[in-house]
Write a protein that holds these residues in place. Sequence first.
Motif, short mmCIF file in Angstrom:
data_model
loop_
_atom_site.label_atom_id
_atom_site.label_comp_id
_atom_site.label_asym_id
_atom_site.label_seq_id
_atom_site.Cartn_x
_atom_site.Cartn_y
_atom_site.Cartn_z
N ARG A 22 0.93 -1.23 -0.10
CA ARG A 22 0.13 0.04 0.09
C ARG A 22 0.57 1.32 -0.13
NH1 ARG A 22 -5.10 2.08 1.68
NH2 ARG A 22 -4.87 4.01 2.82
N ASP A 23 2.09 1.20 0.69
CA ASP A 23 3.01 2.29 0.52
C ASP A 23 3.43 2.88 -0.51
OD1 ASP A 23 2.57 2.67 3.33
OD2 ASP A 23 4.28 1.56 3.99
N ARG A 24 3.36 1.98 -1.73
CA ARG A 24 3.81 2.30 -2.96
C ARG A 24 2.80 3.19 -3.66
NH1 ARG A 24 5.50 -3.63 -5.50
NH2 ARG A 24 6.61 -4.28 -3.72
N PHE A 25 1.66 3.43 -2.91
CA PHE A 25 0.81 4.33 -3.48
C PHE A 25 0.32 5.63 -2.60
CE2 PHE A 25 0.08 0.17 -5.17
CZ PHE A 25 -0.14 0.41 -6.63
N GLN A 26 0.10 6.55 -3.35
CA GLN A 26 -0.30 7.86 -2.97
C GLN A 26 -1.64 8.26 -2.58
OE1 GLN A 26 2.64 10.98 -4.33
NE2 GLN A 26 0.91 12.23 -4.21
N LEU A 27 -2.07 7.87 -1.64
CA LEU A 27 -3.53 7.79 -1.47
C LEU A 27 -4.13 9.08 -0.55
CD1 LEU A 27 -3.84 4.02 -0.98
CD2 LEU A 27 -5.36 5.23 -2.64
N PRO A 28 -4.96 9.78 -0.99
CA PRO A 28 -5.35 11.01 -0.10
C PRO A 28 -5.68 10.94 1.11
CG PRO A 28 -6.84 10.66 -1.86
CD PRO A 28 -5.79 9.56 -1.98
N GLU A 29 -5.44 11.57 2.12
CA GLU A 29 -5.92 11.62 3.38
C GLU A 29 -7.63 11.80 3.51
OE1 GLU A 29 -4.55 11.19 6.64
OE2 GLU A 29 -2.99 10.37 5.62
N GLY A 30 -8.18 10.89 4.21
CA GLY A 30 -9.60 11.07 4.54
C GLY A 30 -10.40 10.52 3.49
N VAL A 31 -9.99 9.62 2.74
CA VAL A 31 -10.38 8.91 1.58
C VAL A 31 -10.46 7.65 1.75
CG1 VAL A 31 -10.41 8.66 -0.86
CG2 VAL A 31 -10.50 11.16 -0.11
N ALA A 41 -5.17 4.08 -8.17
CA ALA A 41 -4.51 5.04 -7.57
C ALA A 41 -3.21 5.50 -8.13
CB ALA A 41 -4.57 4.46 -6.20
N LEU A 42 -2.45 6.68 -7.81
CA LEU A 42 -1.48 7.10 -8.10
C LEU A 42 -0.35 6.28 -7.42
CD1 LEU A 42 0.35 8.95 -9.74
CD2 LEU A 42 -0.06 10.58 -7.80
N PRO A 43 0.58 5.73 -8.27
CA PRO A 43 1.96 5.05 -7.57
C PRO A 43 2.74 6.09 -7.17
CG PRO A 43 1.32 3.99 -9.61
CD PRO A 43 0.30 5.17 -9.61
N ARG A 44 3.28 6.07 -6.03
CA ARG A 44 4.37 7.22 -5.50
C ARG A 44 5.48 7.35 -6.47
NH1 ARG A 44 3.20 8.80 -0.47
NH2 ARG A 44 2.40 6.99 0.95
N THR A 375 -9.28 -3.17 -4.67
CA THR A 375 -7.92 -3.42 -5.48
C THR A 375 -6.87 -3.71 -4.63
OG1 THR A 375 -8.31 -1.43 -6.75
CG2 THR A 375 -6.04 -2.31 -6.76
N PRO A 376 -6.35 -5.08 -4.64
CA PRO A 376 -5.81 -5.76 -3.48
C PRO A 376 -4.37 -5.02 -3.36
CG PRO A 376 -5.82 -7.27 -5.33
CD PRO A 376 -6.74 -6.04 -5.72
N LEU A 377 -3.71 -4.49 -4.12
CA LEU A 377 -2.62 -3.88 -4.09
C LEU A 377 -2.46 -2.76 -2.99
CD1 LEU A 377 -1.23 -3.19 -7.55
CD2 LEU A 377 0.08 -4.50 -5.89
N TYR A 378 -3.62 -1.93 -2.66
CA TYR A 378 -3.50 -1.02 -1.77
C TYR A 378 -4.93 -0.83 -0.91
CZ TYR A 378 -6.04 1.28 -5.69
OH TYR A 378 -6.70 1.64 -6.80
N THR A 379 -5.75 -1.76 -1.00
CA THR A 379 -6.90 -1.80 -0.15
C THR A 379 -6.59 -2.53 1.18
OG1 THR A 379 -8.38 -1.69 -1.84
CG2 THR A 379 -9.36 -1.97 0.16
N ARG A 380 -6.82 -1.66 2.41
CA ARG A 380 -6.63 -2.32 3.56
C ARG A 380 -8.06 -3.32 3.88
NH1 ARG A 380 -4.28 2.75 6.37
NH2 ARG A 380 -6.49 3.26 5.40
N TYR A 381 -7.92 -4.21 4.97
CA TYR A 381 -9.12 -4.79 5.70
C TYR A 381 -10.01 -3.42 6.33
CZ TYR A 381 -7.53 -9.30 4.04
OH TYR A 381 -6.93 -10.30 3.37
#
Lengths: 412, 412
Positions: A22-31, A41-44, A375-381
């Motif tokens: 998940r850290d490979r992606f730049q996910l906005p806060e609060g979303v 999503a945008l890869p870092r 998306t399994p690359l960056y979605t958490r449970y």
Amino acid sequence: MAAVSIADIFEMDAHDPLAPVRDRFQLPEGVIYLDGNSLGALPRQTPAHVAHVVESQWGRDLIRSWNRHDWIGMPQRLGAKIAGLIGAQGDEVVACDSTSVNLFKLLHGAFALSPSRTTILCERAGFPTDRYMAQSVVDLAGGRGVKAVERTQIADAIGEDTAVVLLTHVDYRSGHKLDMAAVNRAAKDKGALVLWDLSHSAGAIDVDLAASGADLAVGCGYKYLNGGPGAPAFLYVGKELQERLSSPLPGWMGHAQPFAFWQGYEPAPGIDRFLCGTPPILAMAALESGLAQFESVDIGALFAKGQALCDLYIDLMQGLSQRHGFALASPKNPDERGSHISFAHPEAYAICQALISRGVIGDFRTPDLLRMGFTPLYTRYRDVWEAVQILADIMDSGVWDDARFSQKQRVT
Amino acid sequence: MAAVSIADIFEMDAHDPLAPVRDRFQLPEGVIYLDGNSLGALPRQTPAHVAHVVESQWGRDLIRSWNRHDWIGMPQRLGAKIAGLIGAQGDEVVACDSTSVNLFKLLHGAFALSPSRTTILCERAGFPTDRYMAQSVVDLAGGRGVKAVERTQIADAIGEDTAVVLLTHVDYRSGHKLDMAAVNRAAKDKGALVLWDLSHSAGAIDVDLAASGADLAVGCGYKYLNGGPGAPAFLYVGKELQERLSSPLPGWMGHAQPFAFWQGYEPAPGIDRFLCGTPPILAMAALESGLAQFESVDIGALFAKGQALCDLYIDLMQGLSQRHGFALASPKNPDERGSHISFAHPEAYAICQALISRGVIGDFRTPDLLRMGFTPLYTRYRDVWEAVQILADIMDSGVWDDARFSQKQRVT
């Protein structure tokens, strides 16, 4: 919400071997982003990679970059990476054009192979562009027509007149997944070819084109491949078909000698003949970076996580479904679905808008579906848990029934 | 080199009202770039603009950017800017796909309009993809064939069976420019349509589609429009034709209700129907920035400067032509040419390579052309002077005749 507690959820994330990805992606806060099946999503590393191609390659080396930085080989280089995600060989896939244009190329190429077969068989409620392209190909080629049946009836509907079967592997609304090997077998028995649209499969679930005996496929670069908005698409042609198919779009990049500027068209050998015009290098660079996020990821574990996220969502939705009338519109069985889940609700549009206003981004799909992509690359449970908590709050409070969430033109 | 001295050259740059525009571009030190007609240079504001779209739009607003940042309107927004450079109305142009794909769309659409006309007329030695696409359209539509004549004989060759005339406005090798209005008139008299390829015209020379009565056009985003490598192309359909033409590539972006997901295709009204799949937003953003470089530039003065640069080059080459056997392969009359100049020389390939090794980047075009493009936005008079000085040095010293410059596969 039965037996799963928040403690269980933390446990699941804590023991997820893919959590660091998940850290490979730049996910906005609060979303909480559950729409990676519409736009990944945008890869870092993408901003720096794109900036490098823009400034150091285009800016500094200008036209020389075609050789110096092998821009010219990008369609094949990216294609080989995509091949690894869909069970194809490296020289059976190229990245190019849009999914729509690639559909047209392969559908027409396949249709033209068997002049005695005059029909394209497709599903009644598939992705509309697939249908439009099928109709266009039949019209252009003087075929008899497009025959549309329920997607589960496809294998039985293949007949002596079927030239090509056009199918979406994973349905864009329900997430229902077809048995690729079974359909391919049925088609082969009847002498028809199958073209698979992998837009909602590639990078999210296990696809094995080789093992399932697939002829042709296309797919999207901006969903689970994280290539950026409108990223170049891809196409796959199994090796034994490559030399038999012709592209109806004979552009210079698909020519055997693209720099000889011959007046006569001679298709390149192999997969290259399905290229057309000059590829959009900056968009290709972003796709290259998107594909790099799969590196050193255990693909089997990745796809298993996608299914576990879906299972969790279905599980957590049970209470809400009973209280507020959500009806599961996706298969419960993980083997029969992709990596998104839809629930039907008469007020799905307003509910989706209310969710977005609370930072949970999913999709509405006409007429009544609330669609969530995992998306399994960056979605958490915990994203799944929190999304359902927020949905429960929206439903229990009745806040979705507010004028600001009512129907209007919407873009996804 | 006659009467022009280096003092004159400095004078020309000093009095050039467009000289400051060069600062809008990031040109590498030590390079004289005369290949903007293959790949335009990098505008200084493009890296920041692309980074903004990548990080602040895609990265932060994700799927919502389609509405929030009007990604969905980019094809039309960019199209309207291009329209201003080619004498079209804002709603007659869209930016989309590649030049090759756009050629196919319009050529097929136009060919299908007149079933009794069975031939596409094109030039014998035009840009090869134009010819390939014409052949493909005729093959698909069951037409009689492609008729190819010398480009100067086109008007006379238009017959009762001509459905569409396909022409490159400015020839990619010689730079020869056709009289657009005259050809359009001749075609109208005979009831044929004309499709213009503006790849080597748009942004470099005066084009007035409206005044010349043009039906259809396509063009390239990565040459004089400075949109970056493989930038999206554009297409133009005159207003009175828009509702009569159908696209053979009916993708979802060209649908009247793209978000209704209807199974039946209904073309959008106006120019939108010629869109197909999802546009590559990052590449579109770079093109947007390229087009912004024309803002507050006096277009008339710009095009006049392009011609003046060409004139200067021809003038300065006189001495070399006599000494070393260069033969002008472009029109001397500015009214009959685009913004690039070719000289024929039996050793053009090696000479071009030797020039590149000295930082002068031009193009070799088979079989024997040394082609130099003069992009008026960023080329100085002293660039022309210095390029000719370096060429003179290479020729006079005989250094071009070195193994490292000899023929090999080359990409441009």
